[in-house]
Design a protein around this motif. Structure first.
Motif, PDB file in Angstrom:
ATOM      1  N   VAL A  33      40.876  54.793  50.682  1.00 20.80           N
ATOM      2  CA  VAL A  33      40.640  53.469  50.107  1.00 20.80           C
ATOM      3  C   VAL A  33      40.594  53.645  48.590  1.00 20.80           C
ATOM      4  O   VAL A  33      39.633  54.204  48.061  1.00 20.80           O
ATOM      5  N   GLN A  34      41.621  53.211  47.897  1.00 23.38           N
ATOM      6  CA  GLN A  34      41.713  53.414  46.456  1.00 23.38           C
ATOM      7  C   GLN A  34      40.926  52.325  45.715  1.00 23.38           C
ATOM      8  O   GLN A  34      41.343  51.172  45.646  1.00 23.38           O
ATOM      9  N   LEU A  35      39.798  52.731  45.155  1.00 24.71           N
ATOM     10  CA  LEU A  35      38.926  51.788  44.468  1.00 24.71           C
ATOM     11  C   LEU A  35      39.625  51.153  43.267  1.00 24.71           C
ATOM     12  O   LEU A  35      39.479  49.951  43.016  1.00 24.71           O
ATOM     13  N   ALA A  36      40.374  51.956  42.515  1.00 22.12           N
ATOM     14  CA  ALA A  36      41.036  51.450  41.309  1.00 22.12           C
ATOM     15  C   ALA A  36      42.025  50.335  41.621  1.00 22.12           C
ATOM     16  O   ALA A  36      42.269  49.457  40.793  1.00 22.12           O
ATOM     17  N   LYS A  37      42.575  50.376  42.822  1.00 19.99           N
ATOM     18  CA  LYS A  37      43.545  49.347  43.224  1.00 19.99           C
ATOM     19  C   LYS A  37      42.890  48.183  43.958  1.00 19.99           C
ATOM     20  O   LYS A  37      43.570  47.277  44.431  1.00 19.99           O
ATOM     21  N   GLY A  38      41.570  48.242  44.065  1.00 15.77           N
ATOM     22  CA  GLY A  38      40.852  47.146  44.700  1.00 15.77           C
ATOM     23  C   GLY A  38      40.979  47.103  46.201  1.00 15.77           C
ATOM     24  O   GLY A  38      40.721  46.061  46.827  1.00 15.77           O
ATOM     25  N   GLN A  39      41.335  48.223  46.821  1.00 11.97           N
ATOM     26  CA  GLN A  39      41.538  48.228  48.274  1.00 11.97           C
ATOM     27  C   GLN A  39      40.244  48.031  49.061  1.00 11.97           C
ATOM     28  O   GLN A  39      40.280  47.692  50.240  1.00 11.97           O
ATOM     29  N   HIS A  40      39.108  48.249  48.398  1.00  9.82           N
ATOM     30  CA  HIS A  40      37.813  48.014  49.057  1.00  9.82           C
ATOM     31  C   HIS A  40      37.460  46.527  49.116  1.00  9.82           C
ATOM     32  O   HIS A  40      36.494  46.142  49.766  1.00  9.82           O
ATOM     33  N   LYS A  41      38.239  45.694  48.444  1.00 14.78           N
ATOM     34  CA  LYS A  41      37.975  44.251  48.412  1.00 14.78           C
ATOM     35  C   LYS A  41      38.845  43.477  49.392  1.00 14.78           C
ATOM     36  O   LYS A  41      38.797  42.250  49.429  1.00 14.78           O
ATOM     37  N   THR A  42      39.645  44.167  50.161  1.00 16.68           N
ATOM     38  CA  THR A  42      40.557  43.482  51.084  1.00 16.68           C
ATOM     39  C   THR A  42      39.825  43.015  52.342  1.00 16.68           C
ATOM     40  O   THR A  42      38.792  43.577  52.722  1.00 16.68           O
ATOM     41  N   GLU A  43      40.390  42.013  52.991  1.00 17.30           N
ATOM     42  CA  GLU A  43      39.809  41.517  54.243  1.00 17.30           C
ATOM     43  C   GLU A  43      39.886  42.585  55.337  1.00 17.30           C
ATOM     44  O   GLU A  43      39.020  42.666  56.199  1.00 17.30           O
ATOM     45  N   GLU A  44      40.922  43.395  55.290  1.00 12.58           N
ATOM     46  CA  GLU A  44      41.073  44.461  56.285  1.00 12.58           C
ATOM     47  C   GLU A  44      39.909  45.445  56.196  1.00 12.58           C
ATOM     48  O   GLU A  44      39.312  45.821  57.211  1.00 12.58           O
ATOM     49  N   PHE A  45      39.573  45.852  54.968  1.00 12.12           N
ATOM     50  CA  PHE A  45      38.468  46.797  54.817  1.00 12.12           C
ATOM     51  C   PHE A  45      37.127  46.128  55.087  1.00 12.12           C
ATOM     52  O   PHE A  45      36.190  46.775  55.572  1.00 12.12           O
ATOM     53  N   ARG A  46      37.021  44.855  54.805  1.00 14.48           N
ATOM     54  CA  ARG A  46      35.777  44.121  55.040  1.00 14.48           C
ATOM     55  C   ARG A  46      35.375  44.160  56.516  1.00 14.48           C
ATOM     56  O   ARG A  46      34.198  44.091  56.856  1.00 14.48           O
ATOM     57  N   LYS A  47      36.356  44.316  57.394  1.00 11.70           N
ATOM     58  CA  LYS A  47      36.068  44.415  58.828  1.00 11.70           C
ATOM     59  C   LYS A  47      35.366  45.730  59.160  1.00 11.70           C
ATOM     60  O   LYS A  47      34.675  45.840  60.174  1.00 11.70           O
ATOM     61  N   VAL A 217      40.502  63.230  36.011  1.00 11.40           N
ATOM     62  CA  VAL A 217      40.178  61.821  35.779  1.00 11.40           C
ATOM     63  C   VAL A 217      40.558  61.359  34.366  1.00 11.40           C
ATOM     64  O   VAL A 217      40.847  60.181  34.151  1.00 11.40           O
ATOM     65  N   LYS A 218      40.580  62.288  33.418  1.00 10.82           N
ATOM     66  CA  LYS A 218      40.911  61.885  32.048  1.00 10.82           C
ATOM     67  C   LYS A 218      42.367  61.468  31.907  1.00 10.82           C
ATOM     68  O   LYS A 218      42.771  60.919  30.880  1.00 10.82           O
ATOM     69  N   ASN A 219      43.165  61.719  32.947  1.00 15.43           N
ATOM     70  CA  ASN A 219      44.566  61.292  32.925  1.00 15.43           C
ATOM     71  C   ASN A 219      44.746  59.854  33.408  1.00 15.43           C
ATOM     72  O   ASN A 219      45.855  59.326  33.377  1.00 15.43           O
ATOM     73  N   LEU A 220      43.647  59.236  33.853  1.00 16.68           N
ATOM     74  CA  LEU A 220      43.730  57.846  34.296  1.00 16.68           C
ATOM     75  C   LEU A 220      44.098  56.933  33.132  1.00 16.68           C
ATOM     76  O   LEU A 220      43.680  57.149  31.999  1.00 16.68           O
ATOM     77  N   THR A 221      44.858  55.897  33.428  1.00 14.25           N
ATOM     78  CA  THR A 221      45.195  54.885  32.422  1.00 14.25           C
ATOM     79  C   THR A 221      44.810  53.511  32.960  1.00 14.25           C
ATOM     80  O   THR A 221      44.708  53.312  34.181  1.00 14.25           O
ATOM     81  N   ALA A 222      44.616  52.571  32.064  1.00 13.62           N
ATOM     82  CA  ALA A 222      44.158  51.240  32.456  1.00 13.62           C
ATOM     83  C   ALA A 222      45.119  50.555  33.413  1.00 13.62           C
ATOM     84  O   ALA A 222      44.698  49.781  34.280  1.00 13.62           O
ATOM     85  N   ASP A 223      46.418  50.850  33.288  1.00 16.55           N
ATOM     86  CA  ASP A 223      47.393  50.168  34.150  1.00 16.55           C
ATOM     87  C   ASP A 223      47.347  50.661  35.600  1.00 16.55           C
ATOM     88  O   ASP A 223      48.027  50.120  36.473  1.00 16.55           O
ATOM     89  N   GLN A 224      46.522  51.689  35.867  1.00 10.50           N
ATOM     90  CA  GLN A 224      46.360  52.161  37.245  1.00 10.50           C
ATOM     91  C   GLN A 224      45.301  51.358  38.002  1.00 10.50           C
ATOM     92  O   GLN A 224      45.109  51.557  39.193  1.00 10.50           O
ATOM     93  N   PHE A 225      44.610  50.481  37.272  1.00  7.71           N
ATOM     94  CA  PHE A 225      43.581  49.645  37.882  1.00  7.71           C
ATOM     95  C   PHE A 225      44.145  48.268  38.210  1.00  7.71           C
ATOM     96  O   PHE A 225      44.980  47.742  37.479  1.00  7.71           O
TER      97      PHE A 225
END
Length: 241
Positions: A33-47, A217-225
C-alpha cells in the motif's frame, strides 16, 4: 484465503511486522500500500482498515489494525519462540512496558525529526529553520537517554538476554531519523552494540532488505506524491513545527 499483510516499508511499524513475519517463517501475502500515492485512502483498502492506515492484517474474514496488536496476534497464532513475547510474567512485563512507552517517546520524537529533515523540505521547498531542527533533535536526544537509562541499561536486550518484540519495534523506529541523516548511533556505543545484536538476531540481510527503501528516502521528489496529499501533509507538518 491466507494471511495478508498490508504494508508500506517506508513506515516503521510496517517494517517491524515484515521483519518479524519473515524472520519467523510466517507465510503471508505482501500487499503493498503506497502511502505517497494515497493508496491507503481508497475504498478498496477501507474494507480492510476503516482507519485507512497501515499496517493492516487480513486473515480470512478477520481484519486487524494497529501494529502492536498485529504483532501479538502473529506471536500467538503462529506460536513463535518464547523470547519474542516471553511467558515469564516479569520479562513479558518489560516488553509491555517498552511497547506502552514508546509511542509518544521514541516513535513520536524520531518521526518528528524525520519529517522535519526530509518531508517538510520536500513539500515546501525550504529547509526547516535551524533552531527548530535543533529543538526536534534535542527532543529525540532526551528520549534516547531515557531509553538507554530506563529500558536498555546494561542488558543485551530490553527484556534481558534475548531479543524481543520491544527491541525490534525500538530499532526500526530509530532507523527513521538515521535514514534522514541523523547519526544517532555514532556517539552512543552501548546503543550501537545493541543495534548490532538486534540485527544479528533477526538476520542482517533481512534487516537491510526491509530498510532498503527508507535508506534511499532522500531521493524522493514531490511529484511522487499524490497531488491531493501534498497540501494536507504541508498543513499538518507546518502545525507540528
Amino acid at each position: 484465503m491466507g494471511l495478508e499483510l498490508y504494508l508500506d516499508l517506508l513506515s516503521q511499524p510496517c517494517r517491524a511486522l515484515y521483519i518479524f513475519a519473515r524472520s519467523n517463517n510466517i507465510p503471508f501475502e505482501f500487499k503493498r500500500v503506497q502511502l505517497a500515492k494515497g493508496q491507503h485512502k481508497t475504498e478498496e483498502f477501507r474494507k480492510v482498515n476503516v482507519l485507512m492506515k497501515v499496517p493492516a492484517l487480513r486473515d480470512g474474514s478477520f481484519t486487524l489494525a494497529e501494529s502492536i496488536a498485529i504483532l501479538l496476534y502473529l506471536v500467538q497464532k503462529f506460536k513463535t519462540p518464547d523470547h519474542w513475547y516471553p511467558a515469564d510474567l516479569q520479562k513479558r512485563a518489560r516488553v509491555d512496558e517498552y511497547l506502552s512507552w514508546q509511542h509518544v517517546n521514541i516513535r513520536a520524537k524520531g518521526s518528528k525529526l524525520f519529517l522535519s529533515k526530509v518531508l517538510l523540505p520536500l513539500i515546501t521547498g525550504q529547509p526547516l529553520p535551524p533552531e527548530k531542527l535543533e529543538f526536534a533533535t534535542e527532543e529525540l536526544n532526551v528520549a534516547l537517554k531515557q531509553f538507554e537509562e530506563k529500558f536498555l541499561q546494561d542488558k543485551p536486550f530490553i527484556a534481558g538476554s534475548e531479543v524481543s518484540l520491544a527491541d525490534l519495534v525500538a530499532l526500526v523506529e530509530l532507523m527513521q531519523p538515521v535514514c534522514a541523516g541523523y547519526a544517532l548511533f555514532e556517539e552512543r556505543p552501548a546503543l550501537a552494540a545493541w543495534r548490532r545484536r538486534v540485527e544479528e538476531a533477526v538476520g542482517k540481510e533481512l534487516f537491510l532488505e526491509a530498510h532498503q527503501e527508507i535508506m534511499n528516502v532522500k531521493n524522493l521528489t514531490a511529484d511522487q506524491f499524490a497531488p491531493e496529499l501534498l497540501e494536507n501533509f504541508k498543513q499538518q507538518l507546518l502545525k507540528q513545527n
